[in-house]
Scaffold this active site. Structure first.
Site, PDB file in Angstrom:
ATOM      1  N   GLY A  16      29.099 -19.670  21.232  1.00  0.00           N
ATOM      2  CA  GLY A  16      28.266 -18.698  21.950  1.00  0.00           C
ATOM      3  C   GLY A  16      26.798 -19.065  21.862  1.00  0.00           C
ATOM      4  O   GLY A  16      26.395 -20.063  21.249  1.00  0.00           O
ATOM      5  N   THR A 112      23.200  -4.938  17.714  1.00  0.00           N
ATOM      6  CA  THR A 112      22.651  -4.785  19.060  1.00  0.00           C
ATOM      7  C   THR A 112      21.864  -3.497  19.256  1.00  0.00           C
ATOM      8  O   THR A 112      22.121  -2.487  18.581  1.00  0.00           O
ATOM      9  CB  THR A 112      23.827  -4.822  20.075  1.00  0.00           C
ATOM     10  OG1 THR A 112      23.351  -4.451  21.367  1.00  0.00           O
ATOM     11  CG2 THR A 112      24.921  -3.838  19.700  1.00  0.00           C
ATOM     12  N   ASP A 113      20.965  -3.543  20.219  1.00  0.00           N
ATOM     13  CA  ASP A 113      20.240  -2.341  20.649  1.00  0.00           C
ATOM     14  C   ASP A 113      21.184  -1.288  21.239  1.00  0.00           C
ATOM     15  O   ASP A 113      20.820  -0.120  21.346  1.00  0.00           O
ATOM     16  CB  ASP A 113      19.162  -2.716  21.675  1.00  0.00           C
ATOM     17  CG  ASP A 113      19.697  -3.503  22.862  1.00  0.00           C
ATOM     18  OD1 ASP A 113      20.693  -4.241  22.683  1.00  0.00           O
ATOM     19  OD2 ASP A 113      19.133  -3.382  23.966  1.00  0.00           O
ATOM     20  N   TYR A 144      31.289  -0.913  23.795  1.00  0.00           N
ATOM     21  CA  TYR A 144      30.704  -2.061  23.066  1.00  0.00           C
ATOM     22  C   TYR A 144      29.776  -1.568  21.963  1.00  0.00           C
ATOM     23  O   TYR A 144      29.869  -2.007  20.809  1.00  0.00           O
ATOM     24  CB  TYR A 144      29.949  -2.941  24.068  1.00  0.00           C
ATOM     25  CG  TYR A 144      29.059  -3.984  23.448  1.00  0.00           C
ATOM     26  CD1 TYR A 144      29.580  -5.122  22.845  1.00  0.00           C
ATOM     27  CD2 TYR A 144      27.661  -3.837  23.487  1.00  0.00           C
ATOM     28  CE1 TYR A 144      28.735  -6.079  22.283  1.00  0.00           C
ATOM     29  CE2 TYR A 144      26.822  -4.795  22.932  1.00  0.00           C
ATOM     30  CZ  TYR A 144      27.360  -5.917  22.334  1.00  0.00           C
ATOM     31  OH  TYR A 144      26.527  -6.861  21.785  1.00  0.00           O
TER      32      TYR A 144
HETATM   33  N1  LIG Z   1      23.579 -11.532  24.356  1.00  0.00           N
HETATM   34  C1  LIG Z   1      22.841 -10.432  24.197  1.00  0.00           C
HETATM   35  O1  LIG Z   1      22.096 -10.017  25.117  1.00  0.00           O
HETATM   36  C2  LIG Z   1      22.874  -9.659  22.905  1.00  0.00           C
HETATM   37  C3  LIG Z   1      22.094  -8.508  22.809  1.00  0.00           C
HETATM   38  C4  LIG Z   1      22.115  -7.792  21.613  1.00  0.00           C
HETATM   39  C5  LIG Z   1      22.887  -8.219  20.557  1.00  0.00           C
HETATM   40  N2  LIG Z   1      23.650  -9.326  20.682  1.00  0.00           N
HETATM   41  C6  LIG Z   1      24.482  -9.720  19.544  1.00  0.00           C
HETATM   42  O2  LIG Z   1      24.062 -11.009  19.139  1.00  0.00           O
HETATM   43  C7  LIG Z   1      25.192 -11.739  18.629  1.00  0.00           C
HETATM   44  C8  LIG Z   1      25.285 -13.068  19.348  1.00  0.00           C
HETATM   45  O3  LIG Z   1      25.454 -12.835  20.749  1.00  0.00           O
HETATM   46  P1  LIG Z   1      25.544 -14.026  21.796  1.00  0.00           P
HETATM   47  O4  LIG Z   1      24.634 -13.706  22.912  1.00  0.00           O
HETATM   48  O5  LIG Z   1      25.425 -15.338  21.115  1.00  0.00           O
HETATM   49  O6  LIG Z   1      27.044 -13.808  22.294  1.00  0.00           O
HETATM   50  P2  LIG Z   1      28.009 -14.818  23.053  1.00  0.00           P
HETATM   51  O7  LIG Z   1      27.228 -15.899  23.700  1.00  0.00           O
HETATM   52  O8  LIG Z   1      28.906 -13.978  23.894  1.00  0.00           O
HETATM   53  O9  LIG Z   1      28.831 -15.479  21.876  1.00  0.00           O
HETATM   54  C9  LIG Z   1      29.739 -14.743  21.126  1.00  0.00           C
HETATM   55  C10 LIG Z   1      30.739 -15.710  20.577  1.00  0.00           C
HETATM   56  O10 LIG Z   1      31.669 -14.976  19.773  1.00  0.00           O
HETATM   57  C11 LIG Z   1      32.915 -15.591  19.926  1.00  0.00           C
HETATM   58  N3  LIG Z   1      34.031 -14.748  19.591  1.00  0.00           N
HETATM   59  C12 LIG Z   1      34.602 -13.751  20.324  1.00  0.00           C
HETATM   60  N4  LIG Z   1      35.663 -13.253  19.673  1.00  0.00           N
HETATM   61  C13 LIG Z   1      35.766 -13.939  18.516  1.00  0.00           C
HETATM   62  C14 LIG Z   1      36.654 -13.895  17.420  1.00  0.00           C
HETATM   63  N5  LIG Z   1      37.700 -13.055  17.399  1.00  0.00           N
HETATM   64  N6  LIG Z   1      36.449 -14.739  16.390  1.00  0.00           N
HETATM   65  C15 LIG Z   1      35.432 -15.620  16.402  1.00  0.00           C
HETATM   66  N7  LIG Z   1      34.565 -15.736  17.423  1.00  0.00           N
HETATM   67  C16 LIG Z   1      34.733 -14.885  18.452  1.00  0.00           C
HETATM   68  C17 LIG Z   1      32.969 -16.003  21.373  1.00  0.00           C
HETATM   69  O11 LIG Z   1      33.932 -17.018  21.496  1.00  0.00           O
HETATM   70  P3  LIG Z   1      34.643 -17.335  22.893  1.00  0.00           P
HETATM   71  O12 LIG Z   1      33.621 -18.127  23.631  1.00  0.00           O
HETATM   72  O13 LIG Z   1      35.837 -18.083  22.487  1.00  0.00           O
HETATM   73  O14 LIG Z   1      34.940 -16.007  23.531  1.00  0.00           O
HETATM   74  C18 LIG Z   1      31.552 -16.461  21.631  1.00  0.00           C
HETATM   75  O15 LIG Z   1      31.417 -17.841  21.453  1.00  0.00           O
HETATM   76  C19 LIG Z   1      26.390 -10.812  18.792  1.00  0.00           C
HETATM   77  O16 LIG Z   1      26.578 -10.088  17.609  1.00  0.00           O
HETATM   78  C20 LIG Z   1      25.948  -9.846  19.874  1.00  0.00           C
HETATM   79  O17 LIG Z   1      26.630  -8.603  19.764  1.00  0.00           O
HETATM   80  C21 LIG Z   1      23.661 -10.064  21.827  1.00  0.00           C
END
Ligand SMILES: NC(=O)c1ccc[n+]([C@@H]2O[C@H](COP(=O)([O-])OP(=O)(O)OC[C@H]3O[C@@H](n4cnc5c(N)ncnc54)[C@H](OP(=O)(O)O)[C@@H]3O)[C@@H](O)[C@H]2O)c1
Length: 328
Positions: A16, A112-113, A144
């Protein structure tokens, strides 16, 4: 309990956005005493829904620190399958917390927010209202958000010395494809649409904290390094780490167009009601950086400055910027 290499950091969610940038940023820090080596594991190597997989990965890599960047992040999808989101974001995060506590491993967990309701504090003006603090009341309006809030609680119950870092509106931008990141993000999408459409309508009544993923990754690794030096101690804290300042999505899109050399007026404002989604988006989720600074950490740069840098460094984008053609 056995802890391996003193500099070893393991990031979950390696496929991710944040997991990828943690590994990349650590490479750029090589030579630094701490945070120089991040092993970023994808779901196949560490599946949060499988405690056996968690234990095997931790015992194999024996990290000093785990950064949990894995999550079920399909905000709309979670509305129709909250159980799947909960299995990863709540139960999975809790399992990781237990496994880390049992092994004496430091755990940093991303949240997250969306744990907040989205209401402007005090019902004030979103353009000027104070940002949300970690101890402000939560009240997620989405599946979520509920699962992520449950995850925070599960992590801290299992591992009271873990640190929860809430972030928001995370993007990489158009450089993501060249880095092998799949999927898209808001800035990447806007950069693409700039080349495809005359005008783009973007919501102008949701306020948040745009956060550049590589900048966030570097800030987290800096926190880990400072902790290793004994300069800061964030154990047991809930912190907010996001780009400084605030914006609406429309403003982010307009700035993206402007940095690409395009007319920002091609981005037209619309309202949330114009774009109904399965999961209601928060109208206000500006995260205050006070908790981060109070912990002794440098504030993340202004979101607009990070956006400019992200677009300037994206391969191919400068070429696009020099073209004034509205449609390609
Ligand atoms: N993106 C945003 O805008 C945002 C905003 C606020 C907070 N956050 C938080 O920041 C963190 C990082 O977000 P990100 O943007 O990097 O998200 P992302 O790009 O969607 O990456 C999340 C990763 O988690 C993996 N995943 C899903 N289910 C899993 C499991 N059962 N075991 C292990 N890995 C698993 C996914 O793998 P697959 O590719 O195989 O599905 C993906 O690679 C998260 O905690 C998210 O909630 C993100």
């Amino acid at each position: 309990m056995s802890v391996g290499h003193p500099d070893a950091i393991l990031a979950t969610g390696g496929g991710g956005q944040l997991g990828h940038h943690l590994a990349r940023s650590a490479g750029a820090r090589a030579g630094a005493r701490a945070g120089a080596r991040v092993v970023a594991l994808g779901r196949r190597e560490l599946d949060l829904t499988d405690p056996g997989s968690i234990a095997a990965a931790l015992d194999r890599h024996r990290p000093r620190v785990v950064i949990n960047a894995a999550a079920y992040t399909d905000v709309d999808g979670a509305e129709s399958d909250e159980a799947a989101a909960r299995a990863v974001n709540a139960a999975g995060a809790g399992s990781l917390g237990l496994a880390c506590r049992d092994r004496g491993i430091r755990l940093i967990h991303l949240s997250t927010d969306y744990v907040f309701s989205g209401e402007v504090p005090g019902g004030g003006d979103p353009a000027t209202a104070p940002g949300v603090e970690p101890d402000d009341p939560t009240g997620p309006a989405t599946a979520y958000g509920r699962t992520k809030l449950a995850g925070e609680l599960a992590v801290l119950a299992a591992h009271p010395e873990a640190t929860v870092i809430r972030t928001a509106w995370v993007y990489t931008g158009p450089g993501r494809r060249g880095q092998g990141l799949s999927g898209s993000d808001f800035v990447d999408t806007m950069a693409r649409l700039e080349g495809q459409r005359d005008t783009v309508s973007v919501v102008d009544d949701q306020w948040g904290s745009p956060t550049h993923a590589p900048t966030l990754a570097a800030a987290i690794l800096e926190m880990v390094a400072l902790e290793a030096d004994g300069a800061v101690d964030t154990r047991g804290l809930v912190l907010h780490a996001a780009g400084s300042g605030r914006a609406t999505w429309c403003e982010v899109a307009r700035r993206t167009f402007a940095h690409l050399g395009a007319d920002p007026d091609r981005v037209t404002p619309c309202t949330t009601a114009d774009f109904p989604r399965p999961a209601p988006r928060p109208a206000f989720s500006v995260l205050s950086g006070r908790s981060w600074e109070d912990a002794g950490l440098a504030p993340l740069p202004d979101w607009g400055e990070s956006l400019r840098a992200a677009l300037a460094s994206a391969p191919g984008v400068v070429g696009a910027a020099s073209s004034s053609s509205p449609l390609r």
